[in-house]
Design a protein around this motif. Structure first.
Motif, mmCIF file in Angstrom:
data_model
loop_
_atom_site.group_PDB
_atom_site.id
_atom_site.type_symbol
_atom_site.label_atom_id
_atom_site.label_comp_id
_atom_site.label_asym_id
_atom_site.label_seq_id
_atom_site.Cartn_x
_atom_site.Cartn_y
_atom_site.Cartn_z
ATOM 1 N N PHE A 118 -6.436 0.069 6.417
ATOM 2 C CA PHE A 118 -5.700 0.496 5.224
ATOM 3 C C PHE A 118 -6.392 1.677 4.544
ATOM 4 C CE2 PHE A 118 -4.159 -4.174 4.671
ATOM 5 C CZ PHE A 118 -3.286 -4.024 5.735
ATOM 6 N N HIS A 119 -7.714 1.627 4.434
ATOM 7 C CA HIS A 119 -8.455 2.755 3.851
ATOM 8 C C HIS A 119 -8.232 4.017 4.678
ATOM 9 C CE1 HIS A 119 -10.542 0.945 0.530
ATOM 10 N NE2 HIS A 119 -11.198 0.065 1.275
ATOM 11 N N ALA A 120 -8.341 3.876 5.998
ATOM 12 C CA ALA A 120 -8.178 5.047 6.874
ATOM 13 C C ALA A 120 -6.784 5.641 6.759
ATOM 14 C CB ALA A 120 -8.466 4.650 8.325
ATOM 15 N N ASN A 121 -5.808 4.792 6.430
ATOM 16 C CA ASN A 121 -4.425 5.252 6.316
ATOM 17 C C ASN A 121 -4.096 5.751 4.909
ATOM 18 O OD1 ASN A 121 -2.000 5.419 8.024
ATOM 19 N ND2 ASN A 121 -1.066 4.049 6.515
ATOM 20 N N GLY A 122 -5.071 5.696 4.011
ATOM 21 C CA GLY A 122 -4.845 6.176 2.653
ATOM 22 C C GLY A 122 -4.069 5.228 1.763
ATOM 23 N N ALA A 123 -4.022 3.950 2.129
ATOM 24 C CA ALA A 123 -3.264 2.970 1.337
ATOM 25 C C ALA A 123 -3.933 2.726 -0.006
ATOM 26 C CB ALA A 123 -3.142 1.665 2.110
ATOM 27 N N LYS A 124 -3.099 2.476 -1.013
ATOM 28 C CA LYS A 124 -3.581 2.124 -2.348
ATOM 29 C C LYS A 124 -3.180 0.703 -2.729
ATOM 30 C CE LYS A 124 -5.217 6.276 -2.950
ATOM 31 N NZ LYS A 124 -6.687 6.507 -2.863
ATOM 32 N N ASP A 125 -2.006 0.272 -2.271
ATOM 33 C CA ASP A 125 -1.529 -1.060 -2.634
ATOM 34 C C ASP A 125 -1.205 -1.870 -1.387
ATOM 35 O OD1 ASP A 125 1.327 -0.187 -2.064
ATOM 36 O OD2 ASP A 125 0.919 1.004 -3.843
ATOM 37 N N VAL A 126 -1.481 -3.181 -1.490
ATOM 38 C CA VAL A 126 -1.325 -4.097 -0.353
ATOM 39 C C VAL A 126 -0.482 -5.292 -0.782
ATOM 40 C CG1 VAL A 126 -2.538 -5.640 1.251
ATOM 41 C CG2 VAL A 126 -3.563 -3.431 0.621
ATOM 42 N N LEU A 127 0.474 -5.636 0.048
ATOM 43 C CA LEU A 127 1.228 -6.883 -0.100
ATOM 44 C C LEU A 127 0.667 -7.873 0.905
ATOM 45 C CD1 LEU A 127 3.657 -8.720 -0.891
ATOM 46 C CD2 LEU A 127 4.996 -7.470 0.840
ATOM 47 N N GLU A 128 0.180 -9.026 0.405
ATOM 48 C CA GLU A 128 -0.253 -10.074 1.327
ATOM 49 C C GLU A 128 0.759 -11.205 1.322
ATOM 50 O OE1 GLU A 128 -3.758 -13.189 2.652
ATOM 51 O OE2 GLU A 128 -4.149 -11.892 0.915
ATOM 52 N N ALA B 184 10.552 0.761 0.215
ATOM 53 C CA ALA B 184 9.478 1.763 0.283
ATOM 54 C C ALA B 184 8.558 1.711 -0.941
ATOM 55 C CB ALA B 184 10.080 3.158 0.442
ATOM 56 N N SER B 185 8.083 0.508 -1.275
ATOM 57 C CA SER B 185 7.315 0.334 -2.516
ATOM 58 C C SER B 185 5.846 -0.026 -2.302
ATOM 59 C CB SER B 185 7.968 -0.737 -3.387
ATOM 60 O OG SER B 185 8.045 -1.985 -2.711
ATOM 61 N N VAL B 186 5.410 -0.285 -1.054
ATOM 62 C CA VAL B 186 4.013 -0.632 -0.810
ATOM 63 C C VAL B 186 3.470 0.176 0.361
ATOM 64 C CG1 VAL B 186 4.233 -2.974 -1.737
ATOM 65 C CG2 VAL B 186 4.587 -2.591 0.700
ATOM 66 N N ASP B 187 2.151 0.361 0.358
ATOM 67 C CA ASP B 187 1.500 1.155 1.403
ATOM 68 C C ASP B 187 1.131 0.339 2.635
ATOM 69 O OD1 ASP B 187 1.480 3.495 -0.178
ATOM 70 O OD2 ASP B 187 -0.373 2.860 -1.159
ATOM 71 N N ALA B 188 0.854 -0.971 2.436
ATOM 72 C CA ALA B 188 0.366 -1.791 3.536
ATOM 73 C C ALA B 188 0.775 -3.241 3.311
ATOM 74 C CB ALA B 188 -1.156 -1.685 3.641
ATOM 75 N N VAL B 189 0.968 -3.959 4.415
ATOM 76 C CA VAL B 189 1.309 -5.380 4.368
ATOM 77 C C VAL B 189 0.377 -6.122 5.309
ATOM 78 C CG1 VAL B 189 3.098 -7.129 4.738
ATOM 79 C CG2 VAL B 189 3.728 -4.875 3.836
ATOM 80 N N TYR B 190 -0.073 -7.295 4.858
ATOM 81 C CA TYR B 190 -1.030 -8.104 5.615
ATOM 82 C C TYR B 190 -0.566 -9.557 5.616
ATOM 83 C CZ TYR B 190 -5.432 -10.624 6.548
ATOM 84 O OH TYR B 190 -6.397 -11.463 7.045
ATOM 85 N N ALA B 191 -0.697 -10.215 6.772
ATOM 86 C CA ALA B 191 -0.306 -11.625 6.880
ATOM 87 C C ALA B 191 -1.176 -12.299 7.936
ATOM 88 C CB ALA B 191 1.164 -11.751 7.248
ATOM 89 N N HIS B 192 -2.076 -13.166 7.490
ATOM 90 C CA HIS B 192 -2.961 -13.882 8.408
ATOM 91 C C HIS B 192 -2.362 -15.246 8.717
ATOM 92 C CE1 HIS B 192 -6.367 -15.263 10.561
ATOM 93 N NE2 HIS B 192 -7.091 -15.749 9.556
ATOM 94 N N MET B 193 -1.819 -15.404 9.908
ATOM 95 C CA MET B 193 -1.222 -16.640 10.432
ATOM 96 C C MET B 193 0.018 -17.105 9.652
ATOM 97 S SD MET B 193 -4.048 -19.011 12.281
ATOM 98 C CE MET B 193 -5.041 -19.504 10.898
ATOM 99 N N LEU B 194 0.615 -16.214 8.895
ATOM 100 C CA LEU B 194 1.841 -16.569 8.184
ATOM 101 C C LEU B 194 3.047 -16.565 9.121
ATOM 102 C CD1 LEU B 194 4.534 -15.193 6.594
ATOM 103 C CD2 LEU B 194 3.444 -17.240 5.651
ATOM 104 N N LEU B 195 3.134 -15.569 10.005
ATOM 105 C CA LEU B 195 4.291 -15.464 10.887
ATOM 106 C C LEU B 195 4.369 -16.605 11.885
ATOM 107 C CD1 LEU B 195 4.196 -12.539 9.686
ATOM 108 C CD2 LEU B 195 5.136 -11.766 11.874
ATOM 109 N N CYS B 196 3.262 -17.291 12.140
ATOM 110 C CA CYS B 196 3.279 -18.386 13.108
ATOM 111 C C CYS B 196 3.360 -19.756 12.426
ATOM 112 C CB CYS B 196 2.098 -18.320 14.073
ATOM 113 S SG CYS B 196 0.460 -18.431 13.307
ATOM 114 N N MET B 197 3.894 -19.787 11.219
ATOM 115 C CA MET B 197 4.166 -21.056 10.564
ATOM 116 C C MET B 197 5.513 -21.606 11.058
ATOM 117 S SD MET B 197 1.533 -21.833 8.587
ATOM 118 C CE MET B 197 0.566 -21.303 9.989
ATOM 119 N N ALA B 198 6.103 -22.520 10.307
ATOM 120 C CA ALA B 198 7.345 -23.190 10.735
ATOM 121 C C ALA B 198 8.557 -22.292 10.489
ATOM 122 C CB ALA B 198 7.510 -24.516 10.007
ATOM 123 N N LEU B 199 8.595 -21.168 11.206
ATOM 124 C CA LEU B 199 9.683 -20.211 11.108
ATOM 125 C C LEU B 199 10.355 -20.077 12.462
ATOM 126 C CD1 LEU B 199 7.743 -17.409 9.177
ATOM 127 C CD2 LEU B 199 9.415 -18.980 8.181
#
Length: 221
Positions: A42-52, A113-128
């Motif tokens: 995220f730093h390398a990409n110049g991100a300022k805000d993160v959605l987790e 188009a409101s955030v610079d970066a999104v992060y999800a640790h093991m969220l996508l592999c829940m009961a979906l």
């Protein structure tokens, strides 16, 4: 949207609420290895805000805030997010961290188009369901600014728990009350359509150990 088993999802929500209540800060205070890597990206990409997504009690969200990012943390466990808010206050990070209870089966409550970066640790592999996962990734693409980065991790079909426990359909198996959707590689590839797939990194975590992929993909500019 309700494409999957509402009963299973309801049980999972209650299970996480009880678990966070019984074990405050259950994952410790140190950030996960994927979060440390994601912050570098995220730093390398110049991100300022993160959605987790799926922030839980916040060890990674708090790390992102300490790294200087503005963080919007979501989870479907209000108990976990309360722990996150208390920790943010104790660490002097309340100006950098906001929280919202959110079920990712519903559209993200953020503008396009409101955030610079999104992060999800093991969220996508829940009961979906697979359909719900695709819908979520499309919504992640919607809220990312052009050139934004999405880093997520998932347990995959090479994991020792895959194919064991209680089957729930679509590569979902339940162990000890927790349901996991184990990812085949073709699902990762299909989720990266219309993105630049930068990396699929295999790693292990925990005592079993759990076998995961860390996926990094970039939205088209």
């Amino acid at each position: 949207m309700r494409h999957h088993d509402d009963d299973l999802v309801g049980v999972q929500r209650e299970h996480w609420q009880r678990t966070y209540g019984a074990h405050p800060g259950m994952y410790g205070q140190e950030p996960s290895a994927p979060a440390v890597h994601a912050a570098e990206i995220f730093h390398a990409n110049g991100a300022k805000d993160v959605l987790e997504l799926g922030a839980g009690h916040g060890r990674d969200a708090l790390y992102f805030a300490r790294e200087g990012f503005t963080v919007h943390a979501t989870d479907f466990s209000a108990v976990g997010l309360e722990q996150l808010k208390h920790a943010a206050k104790a660490q002097g990070l309340t100006e950098r961290v906001t929280t919202a209870v959110h079920d990712v089966r519903e559209p993200l409550r953020l503008p396009d188009a409101s955030v610079d970066a999104v992060y999800a640790h093991m969220l996508l592999c829940m009961a979906l369901s697979t359909q719900e996962i695709h819908a979520l990734v499309r919504d992640v693409r919607r809220v990312l600014r052009p050139g934004g980065v999405f880093v997520y991790t998932v347990r995959h079909t090479g994991d020792a728990h895959y194919g064991t426990g209680t089957p729930r359909g679509e590569d979902i198996y339940e162990h000890g009350g927790f349901a996991v959707h184990f990812f085949p590689r073709h699902l990762v590839d299909s989720l990266a359509e219309d993105w630049a797939l930068d990396e699929v990194h295999a790693f292990e975590e925990g005592e079993l150990p759990r076998r995961l992929w860390r996926v990094t993909q970039t939205a088209a500019s």
